[in-house]
Design a protein around this motif. Structure first.
Motif, PDB file in Angstrom:
ATOM      1  N   SER B  90      23.575 -10.323  16.528  1.00  0.00           N
ATOM      2  CA  SER B  90      23.257 -10.310  17.963  1.00  0.00           C
ATOM      3  C   SER B  90      21.757 -10.083  18.125  1.00  0.00           C
ATOM      4  N   SER B  91      21.198 -10.437  19.286  1.00  0.00           N
ATOM      5  CA  SER B  91      19.751 -10.243  19.495  1.00  0.00           C
ATOM      6  C   SER B  91      19.388  -8.780  19.333  1.00  0.00           C
ATOM      7  N   ARG B  92      20.285  -7.927  19.796  1.00  0.00           N
ATOM      8  CA  ARG B  92      20.055  -6.494  19.683  1.00  0.00           C
ATOM      9  C   ARG B  92      19.893  -6.094  18.219  1.00  0.00           C
ATOM     10  N   ARG B  93      20.795  -6.630  17.384  1.00  0.00           N
ATOM     11  CA  ARG B  93      20.757  -6.281  15.968  1.00  0.00           C
ATOM     12  C   ARG B  93      19.536  -6.913  15.296  1.00  0.00           C
ATOM     13  N   LYS B  94      19.215  -8.142  15.698  1.00  0.00           N
ATOM     14  CA  LYS B  94      18.009  -8.784  15.156  1.00  0.00           C
ATOM     15  C   LYS B  94      16.794  -7.919  15.439  1.00  0.00           C
ATOM     16  N   ASN B  95      16.716  -7.453  16.680  1.00  0.00           N
ATOM     17  CA  ASN B  95      15.600  -6.609  17.080  1.00  0.00           C
ATOM     18  C   ASN B  95      15.509  -5.361  16.185  1.00  0.00           C
ATOM     19  N   SER B  96      16.649  -4.738  15.954  1.00  0.00           N
ATOM     20  CA  SER B  96      16.674  -3.545  15.088  1.00  0.00           C
ATOM     21  C   SER B  96      16.251  -3.881  13.667  1.00  0.00           C
ATOM     22  N   LYS B  97      16.754  -5.014  13.170  1.00  0.00           N
ATOM     23  CA  LYS B  97      16.446  -5.396  11.790  1.00  0.00           C
ATOM     24  C   LYS B  97      14.963  -5.708  11.648  1.00  0.00           C
ATOM     25  N   LEU B  98      14.403  -6.414  12.615  1.00  0.00           N
ATOM     26  CA  LEU B  98      12.972  -6.754  12.550  1.00  0.00           C
ATOM     27  C   LEU B  98      12.126  -5.494  12.586  1.00  0.00           C
ATOM     28  N   LYS B  99      12.529  -4.574  13.446  1.00  0.00           N
ATOM     29  CA  LYS B  99      11.801  -3.308  13.527  1.00  0.00           C
ATOM     30  C   LYS B  99      11.819  -2.596  12.173  1.00  0.00           C
ATOM     31  N   SER B 100      12.995  -2.562  11.550  1.00  0.00           N
ATOM     32  CA  SER B 100      13.112  -1.897  10.248  1.00  0.00           C
ATOM     33  C   SER B 100      12.332  -2.631   9.161  1.00  0.00           C
ATOM     34  N   ILE B 101      12.400  -3.964   9.178  1.00  0.00           N
ATOM     35  CA  ILE B 101      11.662  -4.749   8.179  1.00  0.00           C
ATOM     36  C   ILE B 101      10.179  -4.405   8.266  1.00  0.00           C
ATOM     37  N   ILE B 102       9.666  -4.437   9.489  1.00  0.00           N
ATOM     38  CA  ILE B 102       8.242  -4.172   9.693  1.00  0.00           C
ATOM     39  C   ILE B 102       7.886  -2.763   9.213  1.00  0.00           C
ATOM     40  N   SER B 103       8.687  -1.794   9.618  1.00  0.00           N
ATOM     41  CA  SER B 103       8.344  -0.415   9.265  1.00  0.00           C
ATOM     42  C   SER B 103       8.488  -0.151   7.763  1.00  0.00           C
ATOM     43  N   GLN B 104       9.510  -0.740   7.139  1.00  0.00           N
ATOM     44  CA  GLN B 104       9.702  -0.543   5.696  1.00  0.00           C
ATOM     45  C   GLN B 104       8.565  -1.175   4.887  1.00  0.00           C
ATOM     46  N   ILE B 105       8.100  -2.329   5.332  1.00  0.00           N
ATOM     47  CA  ILE B 105       7.017  -2.989   4.605  1.00  0.00           C
ATOM     48  C   ILE B 105       5.695  -2.256   4.838  1.00  0.00           C
ATOM     49  N   GLU B 106       5.477  -1.858   6.085  1.00  0.00           N
ATOM     50  CA  GLU B 106       4.261  -1.088   6.392  1.00  0.00           C
ATOM     51  C   GLU B 106       4.174   0.170   5.527  1.00  0.00           C
ATOM     52  N   ASP B 107       5.308   0.854   5.399  1.00  0.00           N
ATOM     53  CA  ASP B 107       5.329   2.124   4.660  1.00  0.00           C
ATOM     54  C   ASP B 107       5.518   1.946   3.157  1.00  0.00           C
ATOM     55  N   ASP B 108       5.475   0.716   2.677  1.00  0.00           N
ATOM     56  CA  ASP B 108       5.686   0.428   1.246  1.00  0.00           C
ATOM     57  C   ASP B 108       7.012   0.943   0.721  1.00  0.00           C
ATOM     58  N   GLU B 109       8.013   0.980   1.579  1.00  0.00           N
ATOM     59  CA  GLU B 109       9.312   1.449   1.111  1.00  0.00           C
ATOM     60  C   GLU B 109      10.134   0.294   0.568  1.00  0.00           C
ATOM     61  N   MET B 110       9.796  -0.895   1.014  1.00  0.00           N
ATOM     62  CA  MET B 110      10.435  -2.102   0.501  1.00  0.00           C
ATOM     63  C   MET B 110       9.340  -3.081   0.109  1.00  0.00           C
ATOM     64  N   PRO B 111       9.537  -3.893  -0.945  1.00  0.00           N
ATOM     65  CA  PRO B 111      10.637  -3.813  -1.905  1.00  0.00           C
ATOM     66  C   PRO B 111      10.614  -2.495  -2.682  1.00  0.00           C
ATOM     67  N   LEU B 112      11.785  -2.067  -3.114  1.00  0.00           N
ATOM     68  CA  LEU B 112      11.915  -0.791  -3.831  1.00  0.00           C
ATOM     69  C   LEU B 112      11.030  -0.753  -5.069  1.00  0.00           C
ATOM     70  N   PHE B 113      10.492   0.422  -5.315  1.00  0.00           N
ATOM     71  CA  PHE B 113       9.643   0.610  -6.490  1.00  0.00           C
ATOM     72  C   PHE B 113      10.395   0.272  -7.787  1.00  0.00           C
ATOM     73  N   SER B 114      11.657   0.702  -7.840  1.00  0.00           N
ATOM     74  CA  SER B 114      12.446   0.447  -9.049  1.00  0.00           C
ATOM     75  C   SER B 114      12.673  -1.049  -9.267  1.00  0.00           C
ATOM     76  N   TYR B 115      12.506  -1.810  -8.223  1.00  0.00           N
ATOM     77  CA  TYR B 115      12.679  -3.261  -8.321  1.00  0.00           C
ATOM     78  C   TYR B 115      11.362  -3.921  -8.743  1.00  0.00           C
ATOM     79  N   THR B 116      10.272  -3.543  -8.079  1.00  0.00           N
ATOM     80  CA  THR B 116       8.996  -4.201  -8.379  1.00  0.00           C
ATOM     81  C   THR B 116       8.480  -3.820  -9.765  1.00  0.00           C
ATOM     82  N   ILE B 117       8.941  -2.684 -10.287  1.00  0.00           N
ATOM     83  CA  ILE B 117       8.460  -2.261 -11.593  1.00  0.00           C
ATOM     84  C   ILE B 117       8.901  -3.261 -12.665  1.00  0.00           C
ATOM     85  N   VAL B 118      10.051  -3.885 -12.443  1.00  0.00           N
ATOM     86  CA  VAL B 118      10.476  -4.927 -13.389  1.00  0.00           C
ATOM     87  C   VAL B 118      10.262  -6.345 -12.851  1.00  0.00           C
TER      88      VAL B 118
END
Lengths: 204, 143
Positions: B90-118
């Motif tokens: 739903s648009s509501r959920r898209k909005n939430s997901k986009l917000k989280s994507i932006i914040s996780q990338i800004e804060d270097d929380e994603m991609p996970l460190f354990s993932y990028t290390i390999v």
């Protein structure tokens, strides 16, 4: 990253404990308990006699469903005001089960769809709040508050509520929240900026 | 020691379910949005292993308990966000997901460190972060 957040969280909690600020609002209307839960699951919609003090027939039925949610949302809000990460996590967890049990059957089909979207989204935010450090809890509380405002616009509520706005949160994009008291107590900054914000709207 | 060895050999026989799919569904993020090529490549490389129905498995996924660990990560990742199901949100959920994507990338929380290390190639440069964030911010505005 996480460690700094956790330690700021701990610091904040320590600070609050020291200053012993506590939020008295919203406690009085919390008469919700597990009894309400089973009421709802048991198809309250068919049982007029089961209605409690709300009285008001049809509209009362609808609003009583949201009232427990509102009460638990206010618990969450108060925990964030008090910079209490653990209490916020607990309240978030309770809201997850509220959303799971929320019965939309008594609403029209358009409203049901809208409620379904809201609940699906809000539940995820509540889940995150139940398992995140306080900084993250507040980010999710921002969107959860928006969801609650939209939900109440459909369901109505018995509570007297204030829709508040903090212009600073979110890189000055601002964020809303709901409160049962007129006095501003900011859940986004807690003790750091307790009185930041203003009342946007009164509900009921 | 022997017990450990036997145990290690033993768990190799436990199967795991693999997250793989040949086709990109019609409701995929890349299909329904007009994503700039560069951003598409970055997101596919850095996010799709855990946030879609198709994981490019590394060789060591053949070894237990690594496979279990990865299976769990992918399951959680998809529950949180599945780019393959984007148009169904739903648009509501898209909005939430986009917000989280932006914040996780800004804060270097994603991609996970354990993932990028390999997965060295999944690590986002500052430039890539900016590109993704500005694209996602625009998408959020246009909702």
């Amino acid at each position: 990253m996480k460690r700094t957040k956790v330690s700021t969280g701990i610091l904040a909690i320590a600070l609050v404990t020291l200053t012993a600020t506590s939020c008295k609002d919203a406690k009085k209307e919390h008469d919700n308990g597990d009894g309400h839960h089973s009421d709802m699951e048991g198809g309250e919609g068919h049982d007029e006699a089961g209605m409690d003090s709300n009285g008001m027939m049809d509209s009362g039925q609808k609003t009583s469903k949201s009232d427990m949610l509102v009460a638990n949302y206010l618990d969450l809000k108060n925990a964030l005001v008090a910079d209490d990460e653990n209490a916020a996590a607990k309240a978030g967890g309770i809201m997850v089960s509220d959303f799971n049990n929320f019965d939309t059957a008594s609403f029209g089909s358009d409203e049901q769809q809208e409620l379904k979207d809201i609940i699906e989204d809000a539940k995820e935010h509540a889940e995150h709040i139940s398992e995140s450090p306080i900084g993250h809890q507040r980010e999710h509380f921002d969107v959860l508050s928006k969801d609650m405002i939209d939900l109440i616009a459909i369901t109505g509520t018995e509570e007297k509520l204030y829709q508040d706005f903090c212009p600073m949160y979110n890189d000055n994009k601002g964020a809303q929240w709901l409160s049962a008291t007129k006095e501003i107590k900011n859940p986004y900054y807690g003790a750091k900026m307790m009185s930041c914000g203003s009342v946007q709207k009164e509900i009921n | 020691m022997l017990v450990l060895l036997v145990g290690f050999v033993g768990i190799q026989f436990f199967p795991t379910s693999r997250n793989q799919s040949e086709t990109l569904p019609k409701i995929d993020f890349m299909v329904v949005n007009n994503v700039p090529k560069q951003v598409e490549i970055t997101i596919t490389t850095s996010c799709y292993d855990c946030h879609s129905n198709n994981t490019e498995y590394p060789w060591y996924n053949k070894v237990q308990p690594v496979a279990w660990f990865l299976e769990d990560h992918v399951k959680q990742g998809k529950e949180e966000l599945n780019f393959n199901e984007w148009a169904d949100y739903s648009s509501r959920r898209k909005n939430s997901k986009l917000k989280s994507i932006i914040s996780q990338i800004e804060d270097d929380e994603m991609p996970l460190f354990s993932y990028t290390i390999v997965h060295g190639d999944a690590k986002l440069s500052e430039g890539q972060k900016k590109e993704i964030i500005s694209y996602m911010t625009q998408l959020k505005k246009d909702l």
